[in-house]
Design a protein around this motif. Structure first.
Motif, PDB file in Angstrom:
ATOM      1  N   THR A 149      43.145  44.310  45.415  1.00 25.29           N
ATOM      2  CA  THR A 149      43.911  44.849  44.293  1.00 25.29           C
ATOM      3  C   THR A 149      44.939  43.844  43.787  1.00 25.29           C
ATOM      4  O   THR A 149      45.712  44.158  42.890  1.00 25.29           O
ATOM      5  N   SER A 150      44.945  42.632  44.350  1.00 27.91           N
ATOM      6  CA  SER A 150      45.875  41.598  43.906  1.00 27.91           C
ATOM      7  C   SER A 150      45.426  40.998  42.581  1.00 27.91           C
ATOM      8  O   SER A 150      44.256  41.091  42.194  1.00 27.91           O
ATOM      9  N   ASN A 151      46.357  40.344  41.900  1.00 26.18           N
ATOM     10  CA  ASN A 151      46.032  39.694  40.631  1.00 26.18           C
ATOM     11  C   ASN A 151      45.073  38.531  40.816  1.00 26.18           C
ATOM     12  O   ASN A 151      44.269  38.215  39.928  1.00 26.18           O
ATOM     13  N   ASP A 152      45.145  37.862  41.972  1.00 25.81           N
ATOM     14  CA  ASP A 152      44.296  36.691  42.201  1.00 25.81           C
ATOM     15  C   ASP A 152      42.832  37.049  42.409  1.00 25.81           C
ATOM     16  O   ASP A 152      41.952  36.213  42.187  1.00 25.81           O
ATOM     17  N   PHE A 153      42.561  38.283  42.838  1.00 23.87           N
ATOM     18  CA  PHE A 153      41.166  38.642  43.120  1.00 23.87           C
ATOM     19  C   PHE A 153      40.293  38.519  41.875  1.00 23.87           C
ATOM     20  O   PHE A 153      39.159  38.045  41.950  1.00 23.87           O
ATOM     21  N   VAL A 154      40.784  38.928  40.725  1.00 21.13           N
ATOM     22  CA  VAL A 154      39.954  38.919  39.511  1.00 21.13           C
ATOM     23  C   VAL A 154      39.689  37.515  39.001  1.00 21.13           C
ATOM     24  O   VAL A 154      38.866  37.320  38.108  1.00 21.13           O
ATOM     25  N   THR A 155      40.364  36.504  39.558  1.00 21.08           N
ATOM     26  CA  THR A 155      40.106  35.116  39.158  1.00 21.08           C
ATOM     27  C   THR A 155      39.191  34.407  40.149  1.00 21.08           C
ATOM     28  O   THR A 155      38.893  33.224  39.985  1.00 21.08           O
ATOM     29  N   ALA A 156      38.751  35.116  41.180  1.00 17.59           N
ATOM     30  CA  ALA A 156      37.909  34.500  42.210  1.00 17.59           C
ATOM     31  C   ALA A 156      36.537  34.134  41.655  1.00 17.59           C
ATOM     32  O   ALA A 156      36.053  34.725  40.679  1.00 17.59           O
ATOM     33  N   GLU A 157      35.901  33.143  42.269  1.00 17.85           N
ATOM     34  CA  GLU A 157      34.533  32.786  41.906  1.00 17.85           C
ATOM     35  C   GLU A 157      33.586  33.920  42.296  1.00 17.85           C
ATOM     36  O   GLU A 157      33.833  34.646  43.252  1.00 17.85           O
ATOM     37  N   ARG A 158      32.477  34.029  41.565  1.00 17.27           N
ATOM     38  CA  ARG A 158      31.523  35.093  41.846  1.00 17.27           C
ATOM     39  C   ARG A 158      30.982  34.972  43.276  1.00 17.27           C
ATOM     40  O   ARG A 158      30.737  35.976  43.954  1.00 17.27           O
ATOM     41  N   SER A 159      30.834  33.730  43.757  1.00 19.93           N
ATOM     42  CA  SER A 159      30.320  33.518  45.116  1.00 19.93           C
ATOM     43  C   SER A 159      31.259  34.104  46.171  1.00 19.93           C
ATOM     44  O   SER A 159      30.814  34.584  47.210  1.00 19.93           O
ATOM     45  N   VAL A 160      32.581  34.073  45.887  1.00 20.34           N
ATOM     46  CA  VAL A 160      33.556  34.650  46.815  1.00 20.34           C
ATOM     47  C   VAL A 160      33.429  36.167  46.830  1.00 20.34           C
ATOM     48  O   VAL A 160      33.478  36.800  47.894  1.00 20.34           O
ATOM     49  N   VAL A 161      33.247  36.760  45.654  1.00 20.91           N
ATOM     50  CA  VAL A 161      33.073  38.213  45.562  1.00 20.91           C
ATOM     51  C   VAL A 161      31.809  38.625  46.315  1.00 20.91           C
ATOM     52  O   VAL A 161      31.793  39.631  47.035  1.00 20.91           O
ATOM     53  N   GLU A 162      30.753  37.825  46.181  1.00 20.36           N
ATOM     54  CA  GLU A 162      29.511  38.130  46.887  1.00 20.36           C
ATOM     55  C   GLU A 162      29.717  38.055  48.403  1.00 20.36           C
ATOM     56  O   GLU A 162      29.253  38.931  49.148  1.00 20.36           O
ATOM     57  N   SER A 163      30.416  37.023  48.857  1.00 20.59           N
ATOM     58  CA  SER A 163      30.696  36.900  50.294  1.00 20.59           C
ATOM     59  C   SER A 163      31.517  38.080  50.788  1.00 20.59           C
ATOM     60  O   SER A 163      31.318  38.565  51.907  1.00 20.59           O
TER      61      SER A 163
END
Length: 420
Positions: A149-163
């Motif tokens: 829910t942090s602001n930085d999460f939405v700027t993460a690379e798609r590969s990080v979200v997948e991991s």
């Protein structure tokens, strides 16, 4: 001679931001000093293709960060902050200053929290810092909900979200994880200037992320009110889930159904008995007087947060910190407003102040826990113990010289410490 025109033989012109406008600023320097601290500067000034100009423009860095790089080259000192450390570590790698890289990495490790972990993780992966990357994932696994829910999460690379969605260990409900993934897709679509609908979000996320969400762990109400409205799942996928909830699905779902694991988190309780503000005097908070207690542990631990006493439906504003007594250094600090809930294990009301970080505490070192609290009268502890052992770790408590708001070993605030 640091940042001084005295004997300077080169100047660096770098951008400096001031609000919405951007200008440039000059840093005077000395070629010899820079060259003996960085092989890149040595090649720049004394190599075969040596730079002959006395003014060099560096558009890929900002004034404050370059100044800290130079400060380190001149003095072995650096003033790092959350606002400059990522740029400083970029420059330290670019100009091959390994000791500065080490200092920046140590700063990141010490200041890693759920709020900034998704900005630090890409650096750890890019420069193959396995220890820092492992620490990042450890923070994510323990403080998952705060991290996503942090602001930085939405700027993460798609590969990080997948991991993230593929991890077996996460401390978050599946519906909250889906909300975070949906928010990421929304932000990513806006960055690309796309028209956002379910099909577009599905394409941005990719099948690995969508199939990584464990939809069967959600309740029917959560699925219907949260997932269905996004239209990320196809009509058939939605129908299959509805059949699953109705126990009439005849084909297997393509989603994992086992609950995610959580890292073991331990708790140590200070008190044997508790005082109730509705049947007794309760615990009052005097303006400006913090509650304090001294403590030590006989083995190194990572402290996650502190439980505080509250009251039925009460709201408390708290500023909490842990200090190293020997150095007077603040190890961690956290503040916020919290609503009390009934403790799951004991008959009192409380709230948990999470540090959002794995706070490393050394063995046999004395620390002071201090909280400045405002709010209604709360529950309080009685018959406190001088030492308590939990999961093989012995906590020892003692009274500070200045008791502040009167919390002590035997009574007062701080019913439980949460650690791994």
């Amino acid at each position: 001679i640091f940042n001084s025109d005295m004997l300077s033989d080169v100047k660096f012109v770098v951008p400096v931001s001031s609000g919405e406008s951007e200008s440039t600023k000059v840093i005077p320097a000395h070629k010899f000093v820079l060259a003996i601290g960085s092989p890149v500067f040595f090649a720049m000034f004394y190599g075969q293709m040596a730079e002959t100009k006395d003014s060099i423009e560096l558009p890929d860095c900002d004034y404050d960060s370059l100044l800290e790089l130079f400060r380190f080259l001149y003095s072995d000192e650096v003033a790092l902050s959350g606002g400059n450390v990522m740029q400083v570590i970029y420059l330290a790698n670019k100009y091959m200053v390994p000791l500065l890289v080490e200092k920046c990495t140590e700063y990141l490790r010490d200041n890693l929290t759920a709020a900034n972990v998704f900005s630090i993780l890409p650096y750890a992966q890019k420069f193959q810092d396995e220890n820092l990357e492992e620490r990042c994932w450890e923070v994510i696994e323990i403080f998952t909900e705060e991290a996503v829910t942090s602001n930085d999460f939405v700027t993460a690379e798609r590969s990080v979200v997948e991991s993230l969605v593929k991890r077996e260990v996460l401390c978050v409900t599946e519906v909250e994880l889906f909300k975070a993934v949906d928010r990421w897709a929304t932000e990513e679509g806006e960055r690309q200037g796309l028209t956002l609908d379910g099909e577009t979000k599905r394409r941005l996320l990719g099948e690995e992320i969508v199939k990584g969400i464990r939809f069967p762990l959600m309740s029917l109400a959560e699925f219907a009110t949260v997932v269905c409205d996004t239209a990320i799942l196809s009509r058939k996928e939605t129908d299959d889930m509805i059949k699953y909830y109705g126990n009439v699905l005849k084909t297997p779902l393509p989603y994992l159904q086992g609950a995610r694991k959580k890292l073991p988190v331990f708790r140590v309780n200070r008190f044997n008995n508790y005082g109730n503000p509705t049947t007794g005097p309760g615990w009052n908070y005097i303006n400006g007087f913090p509650d304090r207690v001294l403590f030590s542990v006989d083995k190194p631990i990572k402290l996650l947060g502190i439980q505080h006493f509250g009251s039925d439906g009460g709201e408390h504003t708290v500023s909490t910190r842990v200090k190293d007594i020997a150095t007077n250094f603040t190890v961690v600090e956290q503040s916020g407003t919290f609503t009390s809930e009934k403790d799951a294990n004991n008959n009192y009301y409380s709230f948990f102040v999470s540090f959002g970080n794995l706070v490393s505490l050394d063995a046999n070192k004395q620390y002071m826990l201090e909280s400045l609290i405002t709010g209604p009268k709360s529950w309080y502890g009685k018959d406190g113990r001088t030492s308590v052992e939990a999961e093989g770790v012995k906590f020892t408590f003692s009274d500070p010289t200045d008791t502040g708001n009167s919390t002590a070993v035997t009574r007062g605030q701080f019913p439980a410490f949460i650690f791994i």
